[in-house]
Design a protein around this motif. Structure first.
Motif, PDB file in Angstrom:
ATOM      1  N   GLY A  54       0.789  -1.225   0.000  1.00 41.24           N
ATOM      2  CA  GLY A  54       0.000   0.000   0.000  1.00 41.24           C
ATOM      3  C   GLY A  54       0.819   1.271   0.000  1.00 41.24           C
ATOM      4  N   LEU A  55       2.086   1.159   0.353  1.00 40.67           N
ATOM      5  CA  LEU A  55       2.908   2.370   0.372  1.00 40.67           C
ATOM      6  C   LEU A  55       3.356   2.709  -1.045  1.00 40.67           C
ATOM      7  CD1 LEU A  55       3.912   4.323   2.602  1.00 40.67           C
ATOM      8  CD2 LEU A  55       6.097   3.130   2.514  1.00 40.67           C
ATOM      9  N   ARG A  56       3.323   3.969  -1.369  1.00 38.24           N
ATOM     10  CA  ARG A  56       3.732   4.455  -2.679  1.00 38.24           C
ATOM     11  C   ARG A  56       4.772   5.559  -2.498  1.00 38.24           C
ATOM     12  NH1 ARG A  56       1.061   0.448  -3.792  1.00 38.24           N
ATOM     13  NH2 ARG A  56      -0.825   0.387  -5.080  1.00 38.24           N
ATOM     14  N   HIS A  62       4.165  13.298  -8.479  1.00 37.08           N
ATOM     15  CA  HIS A  62       3.459  12.214  -9.156  1.00 37.08           C
ATOM     16  C   HIS A  62       3.807  10.894  -8.494  1.00 37.08           C
ATOM     17  CE1 HIS A  62       2.166  14.824 -12.395  1.00 37.08           C
ATOM     18  NE2 HIS A  62       3.396  15.281 -12.487  1.00 37.08           N
ATOM     19  N   VAL A  63       2.787  10.094  -8.167  1.00 39.91           N
ATOM     20  CA  VAL A  63       3.037   8.777  -7.602  1.00 39.91           C
ATOM     21  C   VAL A  63       3.712   7.931  -8.678  1.00 39.91           C
ATOM     22  CG1 VAL A  63       2.003   6.701  -6.641  1.00 39.91           C
ATOM     23  CG2 VAL A  63       1.110   8.943  -6.014  1.00 39.91           C
ATOM     24  N   SER A  64       4.939   7.522  -8.399  1.00 38.60           N
ATOM     25  CA  SER A  64       5.724   6.838  -9.422  1.00 38.60           C
ATOM     26  C   SER A  64       5.280   5.391  -9.605  1.00 38.60           C
ATOM     27  CB  SER A  64       7.205   6.861  -9.049  1.00 38.60           C
ATOM     28  OG  SER A  64       7.942   6.063  -9.960  1.00 38.60           O
ATOM     29  N   ALA A  65       5.168   4.993 -10.845  1.00 36.97           N
ATOM     30  CA  ALA A  65       4.849   3.604 -11.145  1.00 36.97           C
ATOM     31  C   ALA A  65       6.052   2.699 -10.897  1.00 36.97           C
ATOM     32  CB  ALA A  65       4.404   3.486 -12.605  1.00 36.97           C
ATOM     33  N   LEU A  81       3.625   8.019   0.366  1.00 32.67           N
ATOM     34  CA  LEU A  81       2.177   8.147   0.459  1.00 32.67           C
ATOM     35  C   LEU A  81       1.548   6.768   0.485  1.00 32.67           C
ATOM     36  CD1 LEU A  81       1.697  10.818  -2.339  1.00 32.67           C
ATOM     37  CD2 LEU A  81       1.675  11.240   0.113  1.00 32.67           C
ATOM     38  N   LEU A  82       0.283   6.724   0.844  1.00 34.31           N
ATOM     39  CA  LEU A  82      -0.453   5.458   0.788  1.00 34.31           C
ATOM     40  C   LEU A  82      -1.242   5.384  -0.514  1.00 34.31           C
ATOM     41  CD1 LEU A  82      -0.416   3.320   3.021  1.00 34.31           C
ATOM     42  CD2 LEU A  82       0.394   5.539   3.772  1.00 34.31           C
ATOM     43  N   ALA A  83      -1.426   4.175  -0.995  1.00 35.03           N
ATOM     44  CA  ALA A  83      -2.211   3.979  -2.208  1.00 35.03           C
ATOM     45  C   ALA A  83      -3.604   4.567  -2.015  1.00 35.03           C
ATOM     46  CB  ALA A  83      -2.315   2.491  -2.529  1.00 35.03           C
ATOM     47  N   ILE A  84      -4.104   5.153  -3.076  1.00 36.61           N
ATOM     48  CA  ILE A  84      -5.422   5.781  -3.028  1.00 36.61           C
ATOM     49  C   ILE A  84      -6.319   5.067  -4.026  1.00 36.61           C
ATOM     50  CG2 ILE A  84      -6.709   7.879  -3.552  1.00 36.61           C
ATOM     51  CD1 ILE A  84      -4.087   9.365  -2.689  1.00 36.61           C
ATOM     52  N   GLY A  85      -7.389   4.490  -3.537  1.00 42.18           N
ATOM     53  CA  GLY A  85      -8.315   3.789  -4.420  1.00 42.18           C
ATOM     54  C   GLY A  85      -9.412   4.728  -4.889  1.00 42.18           C
ATOM     55  N   GLY A  86      -9.608   4.755  -6.186  1.00 43.12           N
ATOM     56  CA  GLY A  86     -10.666   5.590  -6.754  1.00 43.12           C
ATOM     57  C   GLY A  86     -11.938   4.791  -6.972  1.00 43.12           C
ATOM     58  N   GLY A  87     -12.933   5.441  -7.487  1.00 51.30           N
ATOM     59  CA  GLY A  87     -14.212   4.772  -7.640  1.00 51.30           C
ATOM     60  C   GLY A  87     -14.728   4.751  -9.034  1.00 51.30           C
TER      61      GLY A  87
END
Lengths: 87, 780
Positions: A54-56, A62-65, A81-87
């Protein structure tokens, strides 16, 4: 040098330091450098040598891939940062 | 260089739209594209309006069995025993399964791209084996010749429960005396903190801090602190969950289902059933809405297990009460937020304590809530604490901009109160405090180019804002909101046909018109018409890993993959033209008008060279694969006019405008549709929607008769103003669109209600009884 933002819960390890400049060319090396200076930091962000689930890592906003493999430039800004789940 | 304040803007109709569809235009800067920004008819439109599009429940297979899931009548209970023997003996029953028929799971984290799932908790949510944690929690399932036989048999399953006290409120659930739902949960301090060592319902504590918060509040002329609550609400997708599975004797599992992400379903099914992903094929059917609620598995592994036990394909459908009882929802919450401003109305500090329901298992959207609570404004000093708290309700799932709508209610209501107290226009306050490129959020991340300021400027210039609102009990409110959007993995393959058309395949389920927007981006690069591209969504065996259609990522990331595929086609066609002309490929250019040019004035059109592929080496297939990470966040600001009936408390929406920075609108109609749809859902959340639980934890309104979502009779024609601040992380500047529009409505409605009545609403929903109660209370 890249600048790394220390998450608030980890500032107990850095003596309250919020931002640091460290010599590193990748996120993996940056974490190594942080752990060398502030023992225990790597345990806070790594599990079995990888970023904790979950850590990014965000580089320059920009959250790096690429995660640990993300390359850093002089002046890069790094955030955990922590992973952010969208909807 | 001119600052954003110096630039000149106007609001005008967006070409091709209805009168209510507008855009913000900066003088001297209009995008120049051939396909992007136009409104072609969607490729899947005819099938959908004629009823030929195939949804999950339409699947018919030879030997297909129907399934039924037995669910818990208790909100919190320990399962003492399950006896399925009588059910198995019912004629027509072919299989009965419980959690014991699934492989055991352990506490490992699964990365679903946008979020994390604990495999043990997901296993327990699919079929409980130790405890049931909410009414509707699945306990066992039956496959039979008909759903009626399956239901009759399921009712013969004997489950002995030891009933335990439920806890439904987050403030109670974090108390020391609260019943603990999961003995394995410890409080995890994030990011990069330590983990507690005692069982608790508080699964996570997020903590962010920036600057000197105490000094920031000390420097403020005005400090306002308020408490807010929101109720549990559902995404309300019209199509219930459905899954059909066939476990072949060769070990291959095929799943036909309604999902936002076929590859995520493949991963979850494979993991929960302990088979390699190569043994699972997921066929995504058309989807009747998801909004974040169709990413996690519910029925798919159960259908597969029943298929394995029976040797036949098995279909499981939920009815609406199942959907409400056991899927979704987005959490109820308690929030305490404090904001300080100086004499000029500049924010000096912000502080927030946020408690979100996780539902039965950890995983609420509390972290994005923390990161969004002050995201619209330049807050120099801030402290945010957020808690993910288990309660006896269904495991929460994502819902459009998860967490952001909750916190916007708090922040934007306080901002409005500050404006009222200081006599500042709400537009002026927002223009003064809006985040811009280079500003840092409380979590530390610095913004790339963003369009928060521009959305407020568009409000200021809009006909809606400039038109007076007259009449008793009427009021106008505005509110802003933010969402991160996402990038992630996407793959596109595009084949050039001999007649000059292109067949495009992708793995992104089409929820909001993404077939069209992806095809249009490929068409723009190739210089051909959108109608000359045929997009098809294919199964997991037919394309590379593609993340969910969620997080407002598809138009951006799958669009990027389409652009790469188009560029690949261009490069290959240049080689083919070079072969035809006997020149080096570097001497050939793919130019405007879908024309390839070479030395000595040689030209050939895309259509012409498409007819010469066989003689120049065979078919041309362009491939694009990305893991996009420069998606660009987006902001929206909404204007709401309402009239409040002082006798009933009913709030009528008179006029509503959605203003949103979309980066670049690829297909404006679908962008406007997302903006309108998100606003409609947000208005429903604001005014009516809520789960009603009894003290025993049973849900009392598990139907659309009693859970009231807005219909066309409740809403005016929602106006839109598209703002286009290009995202530098995409060649056309695309940002995500689908999530931001649900964020501002509750706060905009609350602020409008205040202007109409003088009453501040700080609890959702602002339903007639609650509004009337506040009105009567305020009258003394």
């Amino acid at each position: 040098m890249p600048r790394v933002h220390i998450p608030a819960p980890a500032r107990d390890l850095t003596g309250g330091e919020v931002e640091l400049e460290l010599e590193a060319t990748s996120v993996r090396r940056l974490i190594g450098a942080l752990d060398e200076r502030f023992p225990g930091f790597a345990d806070r962000v790594l599990e079995d040598g990888e970023l904790k689930p979950g850590l990014r890592v965000a580089v320059d906003g920009h959250v790096s891939a690429m995660g640990l493999l993300a390359q850093l430039e002089p002046g890069s800004q790094v955030h955990f940062l922590l992973a952010i789940g969208g909807g | 260089m001119a600052t954003v304040e110096d630039r000149q803007f106007r609001v005008e109709p967006f070409p091709g739209g209805t009168p209510g569809n507008q855009r913000l235009v900066e003088e001297g800067r209009l995008p120049d594209y051939d396909v992007v920004g136009t409104r072609p008819i969607r490729h899947d439109g005819t099938d959908k309006v004629t009823g030929r599009a195939r949804y999950g429940a339409d699947i018919k297979l030879s030997g297909l069995l129907q399934g039924y899931v037995l669910r818990s009548p208790h909100a919190h209970a320990r399962i003492v025993s399950i006896d399925t023997s009588k059910a198995a003996e019912v004629p027509g029953v072919h299989a009965v399964c419980t959690n014991a028929d699934m492989p055991s799971a352990d506490h490992r984290a699964g990365d679903l791209g946008e979020g994390i799932v604990d495999w043990y908790h997901l296993n327990q949510n699919v079929l409980a084996n130790d405890k049931v944690l909410y009414t509707g929690h699945a306990v066992a399932a039956v496959a039979a010749d008909s759903v009626h036989i399956a239901e009759e048999a399921a009712r013969l399953i004997e489950v002995e429960y030891e009933v335990l006290p439920p806890v439904l409120d987050v403030r109670e659930a974090r108390g020391a005396d609260a019943p603990v739902l999961n003995d394995d949960v410890r409080t995890d301090l994030q990011p990069a903190g330590e983990t507690g060592d005692t069982p608790t319902n508080v699964a996570k504590h997020f903590h962010y801090e920036k600057g000197d918060v105490d000094a920031g509040f000390a420097a403020a002329e005005l400090v306002i602190e308020r408490e807010f609550t929101t109720e549990t609400v559902h995404q309300g997708y019209i199509e219930p969950h459905t899954a059909t599975a066939f476990w072949s004797p060769d070990g291959k599992i095929t799943v036909w289902t309604s999902t936002q992400g076929s590859f995520m379903i493949r991963m979850q099914v494979a993991e929960l059933l302990d088979v390699p992903i190569s043994k699972v094929k997921v066929v995504p059917m058309e989807i009747g809405g998801g909004f974040g609620g169709k990413i996690a598995v519910y029925l798919q592994p159960v259908a597969a297990v029943l298929s394995k036990l029976s040797g036949r394909p098995v279909k499981l459908n939920m009815d609406r009460s199942n959907v409400f009882d056991a899927t979704g929802p987005t959490p109820g919450s308690y929030m305490k937020v404090k904001i300080g401003v100086d004499a000029e109305g500049k924010i000096t500090a912000g502080e927030a304590e946020l408690l979100f329901e996780a539902g039965a298992f950890p995983g609420s959207p509390i972290n994005p809530g923390c990161m969004c609570v002050f995201a619209c404004y330049d807050v120099p000093n801030g402290r945010i604490d957020g808690y993910d708290i288990c309660v006896n309700k269904p495991r929460t799932n994502a819902y459009r901009a998860p967490g952001s709508t909750h916190v916007a209610l708090a922040t934007e209501t306080i901002v409005d109160e500050i404006c009222e107290a200081q006599g500042i226009c709400p537009v002026e306050f927002r223009l003064k405090n809006a985040v811009k490129e280079g500003d840092e959020r409380v979590d530390g991340v610095t913004y790339p180019p963003v369009g928060m300021w521009e959305t407020i400027k568009a409000v200021e210039l809009s006909d809606h804002w400039q038109s007076p609102l007259e009449g008793p009990n009427r009021g106008r409110g505005i509110a802003s909101g933010f969402w991160f959007n996402f990038g992630g993995n996407s793959v596109v393959a595009a084949t050039v046909n001999e007649d000059g058309t292109v067949s495009l395949i992708e793995g992104s389920t089409d929820i909001g018109g993404s077939r069209a927007s992806v095809a249009m981006q490929l068409a723009e690069i190739l210089g051909i018409a959108a109608e000359d591209v045929t997009p098809t969504v294919v199964d997991t065996d037919s394309i590379g890993h593609t993340d969910v259609t969620g997080g407002s990522r598809t138009c951006h990331a799958t669009g990027l993959a389409a652009i790469k595929a188009a560029e690949d086609i261009q490069a290959q066609l240049c080689q083919r033209a070079a072969m035809l002309w006997d020149v080096e490929s570097e001497q050939v250019e793919y130019g405007d008008g879908a024309t390839l040019t070479g030395p000595e004035g040689k030209t050939i059109s895309f259509q012409e060279i498409a007819g010469k592929l066989t003689q120049t080496g065979g078919p041309v297939v362009g491939r694009g694969s990305v893991n996009a990470d420069k998606h660009g966040g987006a902001f929206g600001t909404h204007i709401a006019d309402v009239e409040v009936d002082p006798d009933t408390g009913k709030v009528q929406v008179l006029r509503y405008t959605v203003v949103q920075d979309v980066g670049t609108a690829i297909h404006p109609s679908y962008v406007e549709g997302q903006m309108q749809g998100g606003a409609a859902q947000g208005i429903g959340w604001a005014l009516n929607e809520e789960y009603h639980y009894g003290d025993d934890g049973r849900l009392h309104n598990a139907s659309f008769l009693d859970y009231r979502i807005p219909t066309c009779y409740d809403l005016p024609d929602i106006e839109t103003i598209i703002v286009e601040v290009p995202n530098p992380g995409h060649p056309f500047g695309v940002r995500g669109v689908g999530e931001v529009p649900i964020v501002p409505p509750p706060a905009a409605m609350a602020n409008a209600i205040f202007r109409a009545t003088g009453v501040r609403m700080r609890s959702l929903p602002m339903s007639p009884p609650k509004v009337l109660h506040e009105l009567l209370s305020s009258d003394g």
